[in-house]
Motif scaffolding. Structure first.
Motif, PDB file in Angstrom:
ATOM      1  N   THR B  46      14.134 -69.874  35.910  1.00 39.27           N
ATOM      2  CA  THR B  46      12.683 -69.838  36.068  1.00 39.27           C
ATOM      3  C   THR B  46      12.184 -68.399  35.962  1.00 39.27           C
ATOM      4  O   THR B  46      12.964 -67.440  36.055  1.00 39.27           O
ATOM      5  CB  THR B  46      12.271 -70.366  37.447  1.00 39.27           C
ATOM      6  OG1 THR B  46      12.816 -69.481  38.432  1.00 39.27           O
ATOM      7  CG2 THR B  46      12.798 -71.780  37.669  1.00 39.27           C
ATOM      8  N   HIS B  47      10.890 -68.297  35.767  1.00 42.81           N
ATOM      9  CA  HIS B  47      10.189 -67.018  35.751  1.00 42.81           C
ATOM     10  C   HIS B  47      10.618 -66.179  36.971  1.00 42.81           C
ATOM     11  O   HIS B  47      11.026 -65.018  36.831  1.00 42.81           O
ATOM     12  CB  HIS B  47       8.686 -67.297  35.789  1.00 42.81           C
ATOM     13  CG  HIS B  47       7.825 -66.086  35.695  1.00 42.81           C
ATOM     14  ND1 HIS B  47       7.294 -65.644  34.498  1.00 42.81           N
ATOM     15  CD2 HIS B  47       7.396 -65.214  36.637  1.00 42.81           C
ATOM     16  CE1 HIS B  47       6.582 -64.564  34.715  1.00 42.81           C
ATOM     17  NE2 HIS B  47       6.621 -64.274  36.007  1.00 42.81           N
ATOM     18  N   ASP B  48      10.540 -66.782  38.148  1.00 42.56           N
ATOM     19  CA  ASP B  48      10.818 -66.039  39.381  1.00 42.56           C
ATOM     20  C   ASP B  48      12.270 -65.567  39.463  1.00 42.56           C
ATOM     21  O   ASP B  48      12.548 -64.492  40.004  1.00 42.56           O
ATOM     22  CB  ASP B  48      10.473 -66.891  40.612  1.00 42.56           C
ATOM     23  CG  ASP B  48       8.962 -67.032  40.765  1.00 42.56           C
ATOM     24  OD1 ASP B  48       8.232 -66.367  39.991  1.00 42.56           O
ATOM     25  OD2 ASP B  48       8.529 -67.800  41.628  1.00 42.56           O
ATOM     26  N   GLU B  49      13.184 -66.379  38.957  1.00 44.14           N
ATOM     27  CA  GLU B  49      14.592 -65.976  39.001  1.00 44.14           C
ATOM     28  C   GLU B  49      14.862 -64.758  38.121  1.00 44.14           C
ATOM     29  O   GLU B  49      15.789 -63.997  38.369  1.00 44.14           O
ATOM     30  CB  GLU B  49      15.487 -67.136  38.545  1.00 44.14           C
ATOM     31  CG  GLU B  49      15.646 -68.242  39.583  1.00 44.14           C
ATOM     32  CD  GLU B  49      16.456 -69.419  39.040  1.00 44.14           C
ATOM     33  OE1 GLU B  49      17.463 -69.769  39.671  1.00 44.14           O
ATOM     34  OE2 GLU B  49      16.079 -69.977  37.987  1.00 44.14           O
ATOM     35  N   LEU B  51      12.668 -62.294  37.484  1.00 42.88           N
ATOM     36  CA  LEU B  51      11.888 -61.107  37.856  1.00 42.88           C
ATOM     37  C   LEU B  51      12.705 -59.946  38.437  1.00 42.88           C
ATOM     38  O   LEU B  51      12.351 -58.783  38.207  1.00 42.88           O
ATOM     39  CB  LEU B  51      10.764 -61.483  38.833  1.00 42.88           C
ATOM     40  CG  LEU B  51       9.598 -62.261  38.226  1.00 42.88           C
ATOM     41  CD1 LEU B  51       8.554 -62.540  39.298  1.00 42.88           C
ATOM     42  CD2 LEU B  51       8.963 -61.501  37.069  1.00 42.88           C
ATOM     43  N   ASP B  56       8.075 -57.854  34.567  1.00 38.38           N
ATOM     44  CA  ASP B  56       7.277 -59.087  34.668  1.00 38.38           C
ATOM     45  C   ASP B  56       6.806 -59.574  33.295  1.00 38.38           C
ATOM     46  O   ASP B  56       6.980 -60.733  32.935  1.00 38.38           O
ATOM     47  CB  ASP B  56       6.041 -58.851  35.558  1.00 38.38           C
ATOM     48  CG  ASP B  56       6.435 -58.425  36.967  1.00 38.38           C
ATOM     49  OD1 ASP B  56       7.652 -58.315  37.234  1.00 38.38           O
ATOM     50  OD2 ASP B  56       5.533 -58.196  37.794  1.00 38.38           O
ATOM     51  N   ARG B  60       7.682 -63.028  31.014  1.00 41.47           N
ATOM     52  CA  ARG B  60       6.671 -63.929  30.440  1.00 41.47           C
ATOM     53  C   ARG B  60       6.927 -64.138  28.941  1.00 41.47           C
ATOM     54  O   ARG B  60       6.928 -65.265  28.437  1.00 41.47           O
ATOM     55  CB  ARG B  60       5.277 -63.324  30.662  1.00 41.47           C
ATOM     56  CG  ARG B  60       4.219 -64.316  31.148  1.00 41.47           C
ATOM     57  CD  ARG B  60       2.811 -63.751  31.039  1.00 41.47           C
ATOM     58  NE  ARG B  60       2.547 -63.105  29.758  1.00 41.47           N
ATOM     59  CZ  ARG B  60       2.513 -63.738  28.584  1.00 41.47           C
ATOM     60  NH1 ARG B  60       2.709 -65.037  28.508  1.00 41.47           N
ATOM     61  NH2 ARG B  60       2.277 -63.071  27.465  1.00 41.47           N
ATOM     62  N   THR B 224      19.320 -53.991  39.463  1.00 38.19           N
ATOM     63  CA  THR B 224      18.909 -54.911  40.524  1.00 38.19           C
ATOM     64  C   THR B 224      19.083 -54.284  41.906  1.00 38.19           C
ATOM     65  O   THR B 224      18.451 -54.708  42.859  1.00 38.19           O
ATOM     66  CB  THR B 224      19.696 -56.244  40.442  1.00 38.19           C
ATOM     67  OG1 THR B 224      21.097 -55.939  40.365  1.00 38.19           O
ATOM     68  CG2 THR B 224      19.301 -57.032  39.204  1.00 38.19           C
ATOM     69  N   ARG B 230      14.466 -51.752  36.495  1.00 36.88           N
ATOM     70  CA  ARG B 230      14.794 -53.020  35.868  1.00 36.88           C
ATOM     71  C   ARG B 230      15.807 -52.747  34.751  1.00 36.88           C
ATOM     72  O   ARG B 230      16.037 -51.603  34.364  1.00 36.88           O
ATOM     73  CB  ARG B 230      13.558 -53.706  35.266  1.00 36.88           C
ATOM     74  CG  ARG B 230      12.556 -54.225  36.270  1.00 36.88           C
ATOM     75  CD  ARG B 230      13.092 -55.362  37.127  1.00 36.88           C
ATOM     76  NE  ARG B 230      12.047 -55.890  38.000  1.00 36.88           N
ATOM     77  CZ  ARG B 230      11.629 -55.305  39.143  1.00 36.88           C
ATOM     78  NH1 ARG B 230      12.172 -54.159  39.550  1.00 36.88           N
ATOM     79  NH2 ARG B 230      10.670 -55.864  39.859  1.00 36.88           N
TER      80      ARG B 230
END
Lengths: 459, 459
Positions: B46-49, B51, B56, B60, B224, B230
């Protein structure tokens, strides 16, 4: 108040705007450069005396002080289309970083595989050799830019190319060597055992790592002793400045097209090929009284032929096999320190530029190596191009002039020549990155030792 | 009968013709590329995983299969002006040398200091990191092109850049390392003692010279685990193909401006960044049924992920710290032989290209190394540009297609991507010049060992 210029970031002329004639600045000089001398007779070298060494047409160009414009043969124009016109770049990122009111432009000659402007003359010299029906040419190379350019030119015209590469460079710059071999050149470390002079030097100085002077002597010996061969040279000579005028002519055409009016034109100066080529057409205007410009030759403090040399007849090479030229010189025995800008480590200077400098038509300044690399790094980071150490001398001077503009609030337009890229000079950058780079300025006594080698010529 | 084309040798679009939007080929794909999987849950990431790993906006872009055109931010457009538009070159000298009726063009991405197309995505990734307020980014580099590009991009946006460089490259390619340092990056040989994974690998394999998989693991661990950092990647990912579409968009604009109608479009393929970028807009036309083209992916015979791999879920890295992607893969444990084209030594292939290939929309072929360098040398001699070994794979295939045209008398138009220059690859050229280059084709048993490492995923 800084006036925005309405020019693109990179000015690319179209291919049909590549000059079709070279410009010979000698035609407009009141004081012509002094002739090359035969060291035996101390008389000016004649056309016939030069024929065994150089191609016929190149001898003609070398001695012609009168013809202002020389047609560029169609075959050379064809080759120029591969990598020309070179861009005139508006250094907006550098201007912003310096916060200067000055407008800075640079003519970038590094976007070709040889990585420098040397290709402009290499292709011309290879062409005339081919046209004359020769089978091969010889040359020397130090840092390797000239040898690479000549290899490319010879591959294009299917000519043999024998390069004598200073042994220390041959060993320390294997990548340069391999580029030349990829283009089909034979590359021999100098001094070699192939020539009489090479064997002599090896016998007298066992384990020597060579010098440009020795490599020249070997290349000339092979050229004059081999049927169908001639010798070619990448700088200093009048013919080279003629071919390199393509740089200045394109720069001037771009300026005129976009209304750029340079005040100061800057180039690094070793033998003078790039600087002479860049300034020639602008100097022509100054000589004819049409316009005025400041010209600045930038040389390393470690090899300051213009700023600290003598204007005198000297041998063009350490080995004294070449003719004598009247030029600003440190003496042919002057040994420059291990300055990383290999292309600027020459004891003399183009006779044309020497005369112009002596006549007060051009300025000169010398800069120290660490200051040069500081400018190179700043430039690389903001403009994106990693400059050759040689070219970075011009960057240093341009930055200094731009900072002067900032100090006194003047909006000058500065053009400098960015002659090449630094991909094969990373050893020097490594020394700088590691904080191990040092400066060297010869003492008066060091210089005197060089001057002591000047031939006693009384004309 | 060969019809002369009325185009300049080098097509330079003007700066205001640089694309202002990237094109996302996924929007036009009926069969979308399979999603990245969380190796723990085997569910789509998912998007959140994502980030904590990626910026960001890049997350996307990575997940967006629907938006066809994405605005290129003004700051990135500004940087693109430094070295774009890149020229589309009509290979007239090569055509003449091959005596082929084919028209050959190449999009040359090497005229920037990073020496390759990698800069197109590096600047975008650095921009989004800066915009998000991050202080730095980490990455890995093998051959060094990506690390160099990222260093330049970070210097421009004043971001910290930590590069983990495979130890063997760090030692054997000191010049690449020094270019990165000149642009202010910190370059660490991997495996290092800075990370848990590096210390573990050093303990288990004393004296190891590293691998790309290990360098990725280190870069991800540091990203991380460091506040304001990032991780970024130069190929394979969907976001990278999106940024690289600028290559194809410019190529298409140049074709339309000059009436060039390509029949065949060719690119080398390692992770797929260059090939994907070059073909995207043309593939879009094919997907929408507007036009037809042949697309050819060219890979080394030593690392044949498309031509001999399996279309399966696999880890993107040897260390299995990254997500799993469905792609053509040789298995993450496949160790390519010492093939000199470092940029093509990747076990997998972009999920987008993998899907297009699986759907029969693109062809693939593999070529052997000596044949690649033969083509590279010929190309260098006639076209003047010394190609990177990676790019030379595309040259080989283009030459083969042009010779086929000659054989059957067809006047096809071929475009290939010349992704970069070979200045930092002279060790490979040296092996070729010395006749010491060998070919290597993995046996079926070699491949089976790689396939054995494929995760057992049953979806």
């Amino acid at each position: 108040m800084r006036k925005p210029l309405n020019v693109p970031y990179k000015i690319y002329l179209s291919e049909n705007e590549i000059p079709t004639k070279w410009y010979n600045v000698r035609a407009d000089m009141k004081n012509k450069p002094a002739p090359l001398l035969n060291p035996g007779t101390l008389k000016p070298l004649t056309h016939d005396e030069l024929l065994p060494v150089f191609c016929d047409e190149l001898v003609r160009q070398e001695l012609d002080n009168d013809t202002a414009y020389v047609d560029i043969p169609a075959e050379i124009q064809d080759f120029y289309k591969m990598y020309r016109p070179s861009p005139l770049i508006h250094a907006t990122y550098l201007e912003r970083a310096l916060d200067t009111p000055a407008h800075i432009f640079y003519k970038f000659e590094g976007n070709n595989t040889s990585g420098s402007h040397k290709l402009n003359s290499a292709i011309a010299q290879a062409y005339y050799a081919k046209k004359q029906g020769l089978t091969g040419i010889t040359t020397e190379t130090g840092a390797g830019q000239w040898g690479t350019a000549l290899s490319m030119a010879c591959a294009y015209f299917d000519l043999d190319c024998k390069v004598y590469m200073v042994k220390v460079s041959y060993e320390q710059k294997p990548f340069r060597r391999e580029v030349m071999r990829t283009y089909g050149a034979s590359v021999t470390p100098s001094p070699s055992m192939d020539t009489a002079i090479g064997r002599k030097i090896n016998a007298e100085h066992p384990g020597t790592t060579g010098s440009l002077g020795c490599a020249i002597s070997e290349a000339v010996e092979v050229a004059t002793g081999t049927e169908g061969y001639r010798y070619v040279l990448g700088s200093v000579l009048n013919q080279v400045l003629l071919h390199q005028s393509v740089i200045g002519l394109e720069t001037k055409a771009a300026c005129e097209k976009y209304g750029i009016e340079p005040d100061i034109i800057i180039g690094c100066a070793g033998g003078g090929s790039n600087l002479g080529g860049l300034i020639s057409p602008f100097m022509g205007e100054k000589l004819r009284g049409e316009k005025d410009y400041r010209f600045i030759a930038v040389e390393p403090a470690s090899c300051p032929s213009l700023t600290r040399g003598k204007y005198a007849y000297d041998f063009c090479d350490t080995g004294m096999v070449c003719p004598m030229a009247k030029m600003y010189t440190l003496g042919h025995d002057f040994i420059p320190s291990a300055n990383h800008a290999g292309g600027l480590r020459y004891h003399g200077m183009s006779p044309v530029l020497s005369q112009l400098y002596d006549d007060g038509l051009m300025e000169a300044k010398s800069v120290e190596q660490t200051a040069v690399f500081e400018a190179a790094e700043k430039f690389a980071r903001v403009e994106g191009i990693l400059p050759a150490p040689e070219s970075a001398h011009a960057i240093r001077a341009a930055v200094d002039e731009a900072l002067k503009c900032k100090e006194i609030g003047e909006e000058k337009t500065i053009i400098f020549g960015l002659t090449g890229t630094g991909y094969f000079d990373m050893t020097a950058y490594e020394a700088f990155n590691d904080g191990k780079m040092t400066d060297y300025i010869p003492t008066d006594a060091d210089l005197q030792r060089g001057f002591d080698s000047l031939p006693k010529v009384d004309l």
